[in-house]
Scaffold this motif. Structure first.
Motif, PDB file in Angstrom:
ATOM      1  N   GLY A 367       0.798  -1.228   0.000  1.00 24.36           N
ATOM      2  CA  GLY A 367       0.000   0.000   0.000  1.00 24.36           C
ATOM      3  C   GLY A 367       0.829   1.276   0.000  1.00 24.36           C
ATOM      4  N   MET A 368       0.125   2.378   0.154  1.00 22.47           N
ATOM      5  CA  MET A 368       0.779   3.693   0.091  1.00 22.47           C
ATOM      6  C   MET A 368       1.226   4.138   1.465  1.00 22.47           C
ATOM      7  SD  MET A 368      -0.474   6.152  -2.623  1.00 22.47           S
ATOM      8  CE  MET A 368      -1.819   6.979  -1.799  1.00 22.47           C
ATOM      9  N   ILE A 369       2.182   5.041   1.469  1.00 20.30           N
ATOM     10  CA  ILE A 369       2.624   5.594   2.745  1.00 20.30           C
ATOM     11  C   ILE A 369       2.267   7.079   2.774  1.00 20.30           C
ATOM     12  CG2 ILE A 369       4.985   6.085   1.926  1.00 20.30           C
ATOM     13  CD1 ILE A 369       5.891   5.038   4.751  1.00 20.30           C
ATOM     14  N   SER A 370       1.738   7.540   3.892  1.00 21.67           N
ATOM     15  CA  SER A 370       1.530   8.979   4.041  1.00 21.67           C
ATOM     16  C   SER A 370       2.260   9.412   5.300  1.00 21.67           C
ATOM     17  CB  SER A 370       0.042   9.310   4.100  1.00 21.67           C
ATOM     18  OG  SER A 370      -0.569   8.562   5.113  1.00 21.67           O
ATOM     19  N   TYR A 371       2.474  10.711   5.384  1.00 19.45           N
ATOM     20  CA  TYR A 371       3.337  11.222   6.433  1.00 19.45           C
ATOM     21  C   TYR A 371       2.559  12.193   7.297  1.00 19.45           C
ATOM     22  CZ  TYR A 371       7.481  13.441   8.469  1.00 19.45           C
ATOM     23  OH  TYR A 371       8.430  13.924   9.333  1.00 19.45           O
ATOM     24  N   GLU A 372       2.408  11.870   8.567  1.00 21.85           N
ATOM     25  CA  GLU A 372       1.661  12.708   9.492  1.00 21.85           C
ATOM     26  C   GLU A 372       0.344  13.174   8.874  1.00 21.85           C
ATOM     27  OE1 GLU A 372       3.578  14.746  12.545  1.00 21.85           O
ATOM     28  OE2 GLU A 372       4.322  12.711  12.795  1.00 21.85           O
ATOM     29  N   GLY A 373      -0.369  12.219   8.305  1.00 18.59           N
ATOM     30  CA  GLY A 373      -1.697  12.513   7.788  1.00 18.59           C
ATOM     31  C   GLY A 373      -1.753  13.071   6.373  1.00 18.59           C
ATOM     32  N   LYS A 434      -1.881  -2.959   3.355  1.00 23.38           N
ATOM     33  CA  LYS A 434      -2.528  -1.840   4.055  1.00 23.38           C
ATOM     34  C   LYS A 434      -1.728  -0.551   3.878  1.00 23.38           C
ATOM     35  CE  LYS A 434      -4.234  -1.464   8.398  1.00 23.38           C
ATOM     36  NZ  LYS A 434      -4.414  -1.846   9.813  1.00 23.38           N
ATOM     37  N   ASP A 435      -2.427   0.547   3.696  1.00 25.99           N
ATOM     38  CA  ASP A 435      -1.726   1.832   3.614  1.00 25.99           C
ATOM     39  C   ASP A 435      -1.122   2.164   4.979  1.00 25.99           C
ATOM     40  OD1 ASP A 435      -2.484   1.996   1.013  1.00 25.99           O
ATOM     41  OD2 ASP A 435      -4.131   3.403   1.345  1.00 25.99           O
ATOM     42  N   ILE A 436      -0.012   2.896   4.937  1.00 28.23           N
ATOM     43  CA  ILE A 436       0.673   3.208   6.189  1.00 28.23           C
ATOM     44  C   ILE A 436       0.588   4.705   6.439  1.00 28.23           C
ATOM     45  CG2 ILE A 436       2.948   3.318   7.296  1.00 28.23           C
ATOM     46  CD1 ILE A 436       3.673   0.940   5.396  1.00 28.23           C
ATOM     47  N   ASP A 437       0.266   5.086   7.643  1.00 28.27           N
ATOM     48  CA  ASP A 437       0.363   6.501   7.990  1.00 28.27           C
ATOM     49  C   ASP A 437       1.444   6.628   9.055  1.00 28.27           C
ATOM     50  OD1 ASP A 437      -0.013   9.136   7.956  1.00 28.27           O
ATOM     51  OD2 ASP A 437      -1.980   9.149   8.909  1.00 28.27           O
ATOM     52  N   PHE A 438       2.404   7.450   8.750  1.00 27.75           N
ATOM     53  CA  PHE A 438       3.594   7.552   9.577  1.00 27.75           C
ATOM     54  C   PHE A 438       3.488   8.738  10.533  1.00 27.75           C
ATOM     55  CE2 PHE A 438       7.903   8.555  10.559  1.00 27.75           C
ATOM     56  CZ  PHE A 438       8.550   7.343  10.562  1.00 27.75           C
TER      57      PHE A 438
END
Ligand code: ARG
Length: 571
Positions: A367-373, A434-438
């Motif tokens: 999945g995709m990664i996003s950073y602090e929302g 699963k997408d990841i939110d960092f």
């Protein structure tokens, strides 16, 4: 243990119901053995309901009859309604489990099932003249972890960085450099300057579309091997690789091959000829394609109108080359799910070419990664560079260490291990699709399911073992009766199933199963640690508890290694 219980049940049914047809095999029984929701109900349970039909009797009666035929051994059986519940002999379970872990010599869960087999792993596969962004984090750490897992199971692995180093964008880059750039700026600022030039090109091209032709002309020069174009392009490539090497070094990642898209320049003709000999190429508006309508896919574009090859053409050439060169048993492509169609297309084309091994190529998507929302977007300028992220991780880890343990020797290098470990853990802790939110506060916390928590548990084991050595406790034969409590048994149960977890992580290409398993082991051990005084008691009892601690430490270290994380001894 489960196997043994299945065998016991099987023989007991046969003894109780001699001559009856249709008694399930030990394997079938194995598949229905359950783990009861509460420990008080037993360690394993076997439901007898499915047997009612074959044995023509009520489940509780069956349970009772079978139970009577079960001899004494490592597990005791009792009935509860239609269930047969098994209680393991805790002492012998502790002895067996720790004996197995110890004899694995620090490689519990490893095996040689893969020996003689080769797996190619295509991962990281960065693009030239771009900076390493967190968009390429998952492919890098996931691929790296998979290569470690497969090696641990005895496979030979070939790690390939399929560089994105071909395409018209590089012509544009060269034009931009020749027009607005300077050698000294590029030498000084590296890829950042290349990016600036590339953005400038697009701004200017919007005002003056003829620049696109200029870009194409420069790309043609690269294609034709023009001396200046080749020299500059090579230089840009070196700059990018030097940039990424720093990041790889931090992550502990390395590759066996950097054969990327341009490597296949002289291997294209074979593909085109073969496709056309096999009658797979058709013309469409001047371009050459492989029609995939029958398979519900858009056509795979092989040659553009101007004769240029494409990403897909290069991937087909790469597949043939890898099979020839490495004779792989599997070739894995660790690439985001957005490229799903691309891989289905090229796998299909290779299959249509008549290569039965096409089925051994797999797209390991994620999945995709996003950073602090915030989602990352090159176009909107929201890029997080991996090097910056890893540096920040180290700084933040150092802050935490300064607060918690300012006396720690070699703080910088521990901060590196903890910071980077936290980032890798965050990426490999969920199902890969699963997408990841960092989020920083989640990633770096010392409690909860985080890298620092697992590393800290490992360090706790190390320091306890050191204390044990320093206390000079007389060496003694371990008394496994000291490990019969619920907490020790839970930790042992998790240790005993670790090898199955590693195997499953490999077969599902899912390192997160290992992340989960080491985290569970740590939680179980910490619970044990709080409720028991490990260094108190008879020497033989202490010896057993210390042995448990030692095997936990080894297994946690192995688990961390398999996901690509270092295990500092002090934190
Ligand atoms: N360079 C590509 C990208 O960043 C990934 C390449 C994946 N590997 C492959 N054989 N196509 O999107």
């Amino acid at each position: 243990m489960k196997n043994q219980i299945a065998e016991m049940i099987h023989s007991a049914i046969e003894a109780a119901y001699e001559g009856v047809q249709g008694i399930p095999s030990a394997e079938e029984i194995l598949a229905s053995i359950e783990i009861p929701p509460e420990r008080a109900m037993g360690d394993y349970a076997y439901p007898c309901f499915k047997l009612a039909k074959v044995l023509r009797s009520a489940p509780p009666v069956i349970a009772k009859n079978v139970c009577e035929k079960i001899g004494s051994g490592d597990a005791k059986a009792v009935t509860a309604g239609g269930y047969l519940n098994f209680f393991l002999d805790r002492e012998s379970f502790a002895k067996k489990t720790l004996g197995s872990v110890k004899s694995a010599g620090g490689a519990w869960g490893g095996s040689s099932v893969g020996s003689g087999k080769t797996i190619c792993l295509d991962y990281s596969s960065i693009n030239i003249a771009k900076r390493f962004s967190i968009g390429h984090l998952t492919t890098t750490v996931l691929g790296h972890s998979l290569s470690r897992i497969f090696r641990f199971l005895g496979y030979k692995t070939v790690s390939i960085n399929h560089l994105g180093d071909w395409g018209t964008q590089f012509g544009k880059m060269l034009y931009a450099y020749k027009t607005w750039g300077s050698e000294s700026e590029v030498a000084e600022k590296g890829v950042t300057e290349l990016l600036r030039l590339y953005v400038k090109f697009h701004e200017e091209a919007e005002k003056n579309p003829s620049l696109d032709d200029e870009g194409r002309a420069w790309f043609k020069k690269i294609e034709e091997g023009d001396a200046e174009a080749t020299r500059l392009f090579q230089w840009f490539k070196e700059l990018t690789l030097r940039d990424t090497e720093r990041v790889y070094k931090l992550l502990g990642v390395s590759f066996d091959s950097y054969a990327g898209e341009s490597f296949y320049n002289d291997k294209m003709e074979r593909v085109i000829d073969e496709l056309s000999e096999k009658g797979l190429l058709t013309e469409s508006e001047g371009a050459k394609i492989v029609d995939l309508e029958k398979y519900d896919m858009p056509p795979c574009l092989i040659l553009k109108k101007d004769g240029a090859t494409l990403y897909a053409t290069r991937d087909i050439a790469a597949a043939l080359y890898r099979k020839d060169t490495y004779d792989f048993d599997q070739c894995l492509y660790v690439v985001a799910y957005q490229q799903d169609l691309h891989f289905r297309q090229i796998f299909k084309v290779v299959e249509l070419m008549g290569y039965e091994w096409a089925k051994n190529m797999k797209h390991v998507s994620f999945g995709m990664i996003s950073y602090e929302g915030q989602t990352l977007s090159t176009r909107k300028g929201h890029i997080v560079f991996l090097e910056d992220l890893l540096k920040l991780a180290q700084e933040k880890a150092l802050e935490v260490i300064e607060q918690k343990n300012p006396e720690l020797p070699d703080k910088e290098s521990v901060a590196r291990q903890v910071g980077i470990g936290a980032v890798i853990y965050a990426d490999l802790s969920n199902n890969r699709i699963k997408d990841i939110d960092f989020w920083w506060d989640r990633v770096l916390s010392f409690d909860g399911e985080t890298g620092p928590y697992v590393q800290y548990t490992h360090a706790r084991c190390c320091s306890l073992l050191q204390k044990a050595r320093e206390a000079g406790i007389a060496p003694a034969e371990p008394d496994f009766k000291a490990l019969c409590d619920d907490e020790a048994q839970e930790a042992l149960r998790l240790l005993s199933r670790f090898p199955d977890v590693v195997k499953e992580a490999a077969s599902r290409y899912e390192p997160s199963l290992i992340t989960r398993a080491v985290t569970d082991i740590c939680q179980a051990y910490n619970k044990y640690y709080y409720e028991h005084r490990i260094l108190d008691g008879e020497p033989s009892e202490v010896a057993a508890k210390v042995l448990l601690t030692e095997m936990i430490r080894d297994t946690v270290k192995t688990g961390l290694y398999l996901i690509g994380i270092e295990a500092p001894e002090k934190m």
